[in-house]
Design a protein around this motif. Structure first.
Motif, PDB file in Angstrom:
ATOM      1  N   ASP A 491       1.674   4.079 -11.936  1.00  0.00           N
ATOM      2  CA  ASP A 491       0.736   5.055 -11.374  1.00  0.00           C
ATOM      3  C   ASP A 491       1.285   5.909 -10.248  1.00  0.00           C
ATOM      4  O   ASP A 491       0.682   6.917  -9.892  1.00  0.00           O
ATOM      5  CB  ASP A 491      -0.522   4.312 -10.894  1.00  0.00           C
ATOM      6  CG  ASP A 491      -1.286   3.697 -12.052  1.00  0.00           C
ATOM      7  OD1 ASP A 491      -1.810   4.468 -12.870  1.00  0.00           O
ATOM      8  OD2 ASP A 491      -1.340   2.470 -12.149  1.00  0.00           O
ATOM      9  N   ASP A 492       2.434   5.535  -9.669  1.00  0.00           N
ATOM     10  CA  ASP A 492       2.944   6.298  -8.532  1.00  0.00           C
ATOM     11  C   ASP A 492       3.308   7.735  -8.892  1.00  0.00           C
ATOM     12  O   ASP A 492       3.265   8.623  -8.044  1.00  0.00           O
ATOM     13  CB  ASP A 492       4.188   5.609  -7.952  1.00  0.00           C
ATOM     14  CG  ASP A 492       3.815   4.437  -7.068  1.00  0.00           C
ATOM     15  OD1 ASP A 492       2.656   4.374  -6.638  1.00  0.00           O
ATOM     16  OD2 ASP A 492       4.678   3.580  -6.810  1.00  0.00           O
ATOM     17  N   ARG A 521      -1.184  -5.991  -3.969  1.00  0.00           N
ATOM     18  CA  ARG A 521      -0.282  -5.412  -4.967  1.00  0.00           C
ATOM     19  C   ARG A 521       0.048  -6.472  -6.010  1.00  0.00           C
ATOM     20  O   ARG A 521       0.324  -7.635  -5.690  1.00  0.00           O
ATOM     21  CB  ARG A 521       0.982  -4.911  -4.277  1.00  0.00           C
ATOM     22  CG  ARG A 521       1.987  -4.253  -5.209  1.00  0.00           C
ATOM     23  CD  ARG A 521       3.107  -3.577  -4.447  1.00  0.00           C
ATOM     24  NE  ARG A 521       2.608  -2.458  -3.663  1.00  0.00           N
ATOM     25  CZ  ARG A 521       3.394  -1.585  -3.037  1.00  0.00           C
ATOM     26  NH1 ARG A 521       4.705  -1.701  -3.111  1.00  0.00           N
ATOM     27  NH2 ARG A 521       2.875  -0.595  -2.332  1.00  0.00           N
ATOM     28  N   GLU A 534       4.371  -4.215  -9.730  1.00  0.00           N
ATOM     29  CA  GLU A 534       4.163  -3.714  -8.366  1.00  0.00           C
ATOM     30  C   GLU A 534       3.946  -2.206  -8.345  1.00  0.00           C
ATOM     31  O   GLU A 534       3.526  -1.651  -7.331  1.00  0.00           O
ATOM     32  CB  GLU A 534       5.326  -4.091  -7.455  1.00  0.00           C
ATOM     33  CG  GLU A 534       6.663  -3.495  -7.828  1.00  0.00           C
ATOM     34  CD  GLU A 534       7.465  -4.411  -8.756  1.00  0.00           C
ATOM     35  OE1 GLU A 534       8.690  -4.193  -8.884  1.00  0.00           O
ATOM     36  OE2 GLU A 534       6.861  -5.334  -9.331  1.00  0.00           O
ATOM     37  N   GLN A 535       4.202  -1.513  -9.464  1.00  0.00           N
ATOM     38  CA  GLN A 535       3.964  -0.073  -9.542  1.00  0.00           C
ATOM     39  C   GLN A 535       2.627   0.263 -10.204  1.00  0.00           C
ATOM     40  O   GLN A 535       2.345   1.426 -10.499  1.00  0.00           O
ATOM     41  CB  GLN A 535       5.105   0.600 -10.312  1.00  0.00           C
ATOM     42  CG  GLN A 535       6.452   0.507  -9.617  1.00  0.00           C
ATOM     43  CD  GLN A 535       7.529   1.280 -10.353  1.00  0.00           C
ATOM     44  OE1 GLN A 535       7.279   2.329 -10.936  1.00  0.00           O
ATOM     45  NE2 GLN A 535       8.742   0.755 -10.323  1.00  0.00           N
ATOM     46  N   ALA A 537      -1.507   0.486 -10.219  1.00  0.00           N
ATOM     47  CA  ALA A 537      -2.590   0.712  -9.267  1.00  0.00           C
ATOM     48  C   ALA A 537      -3.565  -0.464  -9.267  1.00  0.00           C
ATOM     49  O   ALA A 537      -3.806  -1.087 -10.299  1.00  0.00           O
ATOM     50  CB  ALA A 537      -3.336   1.999  -9.612  1.00  0.00           C
ATOM     51  N   TYR A 539      -7.649  -1.422  -8.540  1.00  0.00           N
ATOM     52  CA  TYR A 539      -8.817  -0.589  -8.818  1.00  0.00           C
ATOM     53  C   TYR A 539      -9.921  -0.827  -7.797  1.00  0.00           C
ATOM     54  O   TYR A 539     -10.088  -1.911  -7.254  1.00  0.00           O
ATOM     55  CB  TYR A 539      -9.319  -0.812 -10.243  1.00  0.00           C
ATOM     56  CG  TYR A 539     -10.371  -1.875 -10.431  1.00  0.00           C
ATOM     57  CD1 TYR A 539     -11.714  -1.531 -10.540  1.00  0.00           C
ATOM     58  CD2 TYR A 539     -10.033  -3.214 -10.506  1.00  0.00           C
ATOM     59  CE1 TYR A 539     -12.690  -2.495 -10.718  1.00  0.00           C
ATOM     60  CE2 TYR A 539     -10.998  -4.195 -10.692  1.00  0.00           C
ATOM     61  CZ  TYR A 539     -12.316  -3.830 -10.794  1.00  0.00           C
ATOM     62  OH  TYR A 539     -13.280  -4.788 -10.972  1.00  0.00           O
ATOM     63  N   GLY A 562      -8.326   4.230 -10.031  1.00  0.00           N
ATOM     64  CA  GLY A 562      -7.000   3.697  -9.780  1.00  0.00           C
ATOM     65  C   GLY A 562      -6.453   4.157  -8.439  1.00  0.00           C
ATOM     66  O   GLY A 562      -6.378   5.357  -8.165  1.00  0.00           O
ATOM     67  N   TYR A 563      -6.046   3.199  -7.584  1.00  0.00           N
ATOM     68  CA  TYR A 563      -5.565   3.506  -6.232  1.00  0.00           C
ATOM     69  C   TYR A 563      -4.202   2.849  -5.978  1.00  0.00           C
ATOM     70  O   TYR A 563      -3.913   1.766  -6.493  1.00  0.00           O
ATOM     71  CB  TYR A 563      -6.532   2.976  -5.176  1.00  0.00           C
ATOM     72  CG  TYR A 563      -7.893   3.624  -5.124  1.00  0.00           C
ATOM     73  CD1 TYR A 563      -8.140   4.716  -4.308  1.00  0.00           C
ATOM     74  CD2 TYR A 563      -8.949   3.120  -5.882  1.00  0.00           C
ATOM     75  CE1 TYR A 563      -9.397   5.301  -4.238  1.00  0.00           C
ATOM     76  CE2 TYR A 563     -10.210   3.694  -5.824  1.00  0.00           C
ATOM     77  CZ  TYR A 563     -10.437   4.780  -5.002  1.00  0.00           C
ATOM     78  OH  TYR A 563     -11.683   5.340  -4.941  1.00  0.00           O
ATOM     79  N   ARG A 564      -3.429   3.505  -5.132  1.00  0.00           N
ATOM     80  CA  ARG A 564      -2.196   2.931  -4.590  1.00  0.00           C
ATOM     81  C   ARG A 564      -2.261   3.058  -3.071  1.00  0.00           C
ATOM     82  O   ARG A 564      -2.729   4.074  -2.541  1.00  0.00           O
ATOM     83  CB  ARG A 564      -0.969   3.683  -5.110  1.00  0.00           C
ATOM     84  CG  ARG A 564      -0.791   3.597  -6.611  1.00  0.00           C
ATOM     85  CD  ARG A 564      -0.212   2.262  -7.035  1.00  0.00           C
ATOM     86  NE  ARG A 564       1.193   2.184  -6.691  1.00  0.00           N
ATOM     87  CZ  ARG A 564       1.858   1.048  -6.526  1.00  0.00           C
ATOM     88  NH1 ARG A 564       1.221  -0.099  -6.634  1.00  0.00           N
ATOM     89  NH2 ARG A 564       3.141   1.052  -6.236  1.00  0.00           N
ATOM     90  N   HIS A 566       0.064   2.328   0.605  1.00  0.00           N
ATOM     91  CA  HIS A 566       1.377   1.999   1.166  1.00  0.00           C
ATOM     92  C   HIS A 566       1.462   2.531   2.584  1.00  0.00           C
ATOM     93  O   HIS A 566       1.317   3.736   2.823  1.00  0.00           O
ATOM     94  CB  HIS A 566       2.496   2.585   0.305  1.00  0.00           C
ATOM     95  CG  HIS A 566       3.863   2.280   0.806  1.00  0.00           C
ATOM     96  ND1 HIS A 566       4.400   1.001   0.791  1.00  0.00           N
ATOM     97  CD2 HIS A 566       4.816   3.083   1.349  1.00  0.00           C
ATOM     98  CE1 HIS A 566       5.613   1.020   1.291  1.00  0.00           C
ATOM     99  NE2 HIS A 566       5.900   2.277   1.644  1.00  0.00           N
ATOM    100  N   VAL A 573      -5.342   8.104  -8.292  1.00  0.00           N
ATOM    101  CA  VAL A 573      -4.848   8.692  -9.535  1.00  0.00           C
ATOM    102  C   VAL A 573      -5.923   9.579 -10.157  1.00  0.00           C
ATOM    103  O   VAL A 573      -7.087   9.184 -10.276  1.00  0.00           O
ATOM    104  CB  VAL A 573      -4.434   7.590 -10.530  1.00  0.00           C
ATOM    105  CG1 VAL A 573      -3.970   8.218 -11.847  1.00  0.00           C
ATOM    106  CG2 VAL A 573      -3.340   6.712  -9.945  1.00  0.00           C
TER     107      VAL A 573
END
Length: 728
Positions: A491-492, A521, A534-535, A537, A539, A562-564, A566, A573
């Motif tokens: 998702d990044d 994560r 780990e990549q 997302a 939710y 979908g969220y990330r 850091h 997303v």
């Protein structure tokens, strides 16, 4: 009388033990049988007590350790090749051979008995009984009876407890152990955004219809039931991802249309029954939330030629200042249409009628200061500065005396890998509407070859900032799709919006079904395509939040879940585009619009009361404009008010003419609830999720941490000048 819960697709979550138990289930097969989009936690035990966050325990057959990897280490494609070239029985034998390998590899040998199941989508599920009976007689490869290492039998689901006995251990999986691999942004995120719009519409319609029925109108239960069925069908996996997208969109749209009609008819009926005397027009404003709120109200007014040259708003005898957003006039300078906004104090889960008089306003609205040249807006809460190349340069909190976002950061910017290149958006900011109550900023720009328009709504009296972003796609490849397998879950590099809190020392939370939990994560590798988890997302059902002890940023969604996160940044997303395994080439073309909101707040998610603010964003107030008339019911009415700071009402509806209210505790502490109303008297009963096992209640109502409760409410209107209405 089904008492055992099983499912094929991944739809498990931590709160299911109490939900299933309150629906009459006594056992769950805690497995995802089609793990393309995620899976359950693993545990090598024959049978356990699965314990949810509230402490409810439900007997469960877990997924054994190693079982989730089997989905990709024994690929469906290989099964299909064997079926095509060698036949069903050869495929079953091959499949049973892999179970034998896993049995030894993952130490399933310690189990006195183990349960195995297979999804029909493998192509062999329907043929297992005949082939297994043959293997039982002749052995796996024809070696003779007893050569296959297991003695096996077929069970009905209801027979499992008798065979496996009572659980001997407790299984307390963390909510983050339920892995979700969702292709966020695929098809422009329509598979999630369209049903969310319909869901909020149906939930709102239920509440309006419930009040309407208590005042002598229709319940519209049959129509609402149809809306729910269409909505649920529209989210079926095979409709969403297996070549039936058009049908899914038709079903979502039909559900939305039905529920909007129910809302329209209910509001019309309510308006016809209330006291709307005085003035030249009246506006009924309905609040669908079980909490009092001071809210921004948007109203569209239409006039006949010569009817009105100006007008004033009144709440009783108190004049309400308003701002004109857009106005159109006839040739004689009388008003033809007027779109206005104003703030209004609204009762809990009820309505208020305000009056329009064709007199000149005597009060002008006051509020924010706007400096167009410097792109600066000063509201009750913030000083906001927009960047010259798009996005937000600064949000300074006047009360906390803090910069909330990183200066010169990527706040309100869009980020994506477009046609193989990492891109950041760049745009030009203009002011579409400048006013004391609401200011609308319009940003036009592009991210790579993708143009966009972004409307940003700033409110003087609200902390929330609303966004409506439209991208115009033309088949660009977005993300890492077509570069590597499994990229639909990475998702990044997809297209999304980012905000950056002005600190790295943050905690991250999001809401899940009936639960708020710290987000974590994912770790490890998804065996298919060696996808790094780990990549992927995490939710948030309606929001995610990054916060420090001093302040935080919550990002509300309308389906883009979908969220990330850091180092204080929060990325949501929005879209991906390109070839995806199993789904085909799903490149985006045309306009796609996304609605979301940023909610800066003091303290952490709990101090900022993020869950209730997210509800305020999703459940907008409703309006109905009509001519003045007398009526039996008062100008302001509240069905119920919830006195508890840690409870959310998730549903208010009627079933067979009876009123039900569902709510849950969201802060993780035991407490009590008081339901009150200035306009109704209540008799309360507690029921399960099937509306059964009724037990009388008195106030206050105790509620445990993370508990979901459903109340049957008998409501009697406290008649003043009208006849008494008594409805369950």
């Amino acid at each position: 009388n089904i008492t055992v819960y099983m499912c094929q697709e991944h739809r498990w979550h931590a709160q299911l033990p109490q939900i299933l138990k309150k629906m009459g289930y006594n056992l769950a097969i805690l497995r995802t049988h089609w793990r393309f989009c995620g899976w359950c936690p693993e545990l090598t035990e024959s049978i356990v007590e699965w314990e949810g966050p509230d402490g409810t325990r439900l007997a469960a057959i877990p997924q054994y350790v190693g079982g989730n990897k089997r989905f990709q280490t024994t690929p469906i494609g290989q099964l299909h090749r064997i079926i095509k070239n060698q036949g069903i029985k050869a495929a079953v034998r091959w499949w049973l051979g892999t179970i034998e390998e896993d049995y030894k590899r993952y130490n399933w040998t310690k189990l006195p008995a183990f349960l195995w199941s297979v999804t029909p989508e493998t192509g062999i599920g329907h043929f297992l009984p005949e082939t297994l009976m043959e293997i039982k007689e002749k052995g796996l490869r024809g070696e003779g009876e007893g050569k296959y290492p297991f003695r096996f039998t077929f069970l009905l689901a209801e027979e499992i407890p008798e065979v496996f006995g009572k659980p001997t251990s407790i299984f307390r999986p963390d909510p983050n152990e339920f892995l979700y691999l969702i292709g966020w942004g695929a098809w422009g995120n329509d598979p999630w955004s369209l049903p969310r719009e319909a869901e909020i519409s149906v939930l709102t319609a239920e509440r309006v219809a419930a009040l309407n029925s208590l005042l002598g109108g229709d319940t519209f239960e049959e129509k609402l039931d149809t809306a729910w069925k269409a909505l649920l069908a529209s989210q079926h996996h095979d409709y969403v991802t297996c070549g039936r997208r058009e049908l899914a969109e038709i079903l979502s749209g039909y559900s939305l249309e039905v529920s909007k009609n129910v809302t329209k008819n209910s509001l019309s009926n309510l308006f016809s029954r209330v006291d709307a005397r005085n003035g030249d027009k009246s506006v009924l404003i309905f609040n669908p939330l079980a909490m009092e709120r001071r809210e921004i109200v948007w109203v569209d007014l239409n006039f006949m030629k010569g009817e009105a040259y100006y007008f004033s708003l009144f709440d009783g005898d108190v004049e309400i200042p308003y701002q004109v957003i857009r106005e159109e006039r006839y040739g004689d300078n009388s008003i033809k249409t007027s779109k206005i906004v104003f703030y209004c104090d609204l009762p809990s889960l009820g309505y208020k009628v305000i009056t329009i008089k064709y007199t000149e306003p005597t009060i002008k609205p006051v509020g924010m200061d706007v400096n167009v040249a410097s792109k600066k807006i000063s509201t009750k809460y913030y000083d906001i500065i927009f960047s010259d190349d798009g996005g937000i340069l600064r949000i300074f909190d006047k009360i906390l005396r803090l910069d909330l976002v990183r200066r010169n950061g990527l706040n309100g910017k869009f980020r994506a890998k477009v046609d193989g290149e990492e891109k950041i958006s760049s745009g030009e900011v203009n002011f579409e509407v400048v006013g004391p109550l609401v200011t609308i900023v319009k940003e036009q720009g592009s991210i790579g070859s993708i143009p966009y328009q972004n409307r940003i709504i700033i409110y003087n009296d609200l902390r929330r900032i609303d966004f409506e972003t439209t991208f115009t796609f033309n088949g660009q490849r977005i993300g890492e799709v077509d570069v590597r397998e499994g990229a639909t879950w990475l998702d990044d590099h997809k297209l999304g919006v980012i905000f950056q809190l002005n600190t790295d020392n943050v905690t991250v939370y999001s809401d899940r079904p009936f639960l708020i939990h710290k987000a974590a994560r994912y770790e490890g590798i998804f065996p298919w395509a060696q996808t790094p988890l780990e990549q992927v997302a995490f939710y948030g059902l309606t929001w995610a939040d990054v916060s420090s002890p001093q302040c935080g940023l919550a990002l509300f969604n309308t389906g883009t879940m979908g969220y990330r996160a850091h180092n204080g940044s929060l990325f949501m997303v929005l879209a991906q585009s390109g070839p995806v395994p199993y789904w085909g080439d799903i490149r985006l073309k045309g306009n796609y619009t996304y609605r979301y909101a940023l909610y800066p707040h003091p303290g952490d998610w709990m101090e900022g009361d993020v869950p209730k603010e997210a509800d305020r964003y999703n459940f907008k107030v409703l309006t109905y404009v009509g001519d003045p008339h007398p009526g039996d019911y008062p100008r302001q009415l509240s069905l119920l008010k919830l006195i508890a700071d840690n409870i959310l009402v998730s549903a208010v509806y009627t079933r067979n003419g009876s009123l039900f209210v569902r709510m849950y505790e969201y802060q993780g502490r035991n407490s009590s609830i008081i339901l009150t109303s200035p306009d109704f008297q209540f008799d309360l009963e507690r029921v399960n999720l099937m509306h059964e096992e009724a037990k009388p209640l008195t106030l206050p109502i105790p509620i445990e941490k993370h508990e979901i409760i459903t109340l049957k409410v008998s409501a009697k209107f406290k008649a003043k000048n009208s006849s008494v209405i008594n409805r369950e």
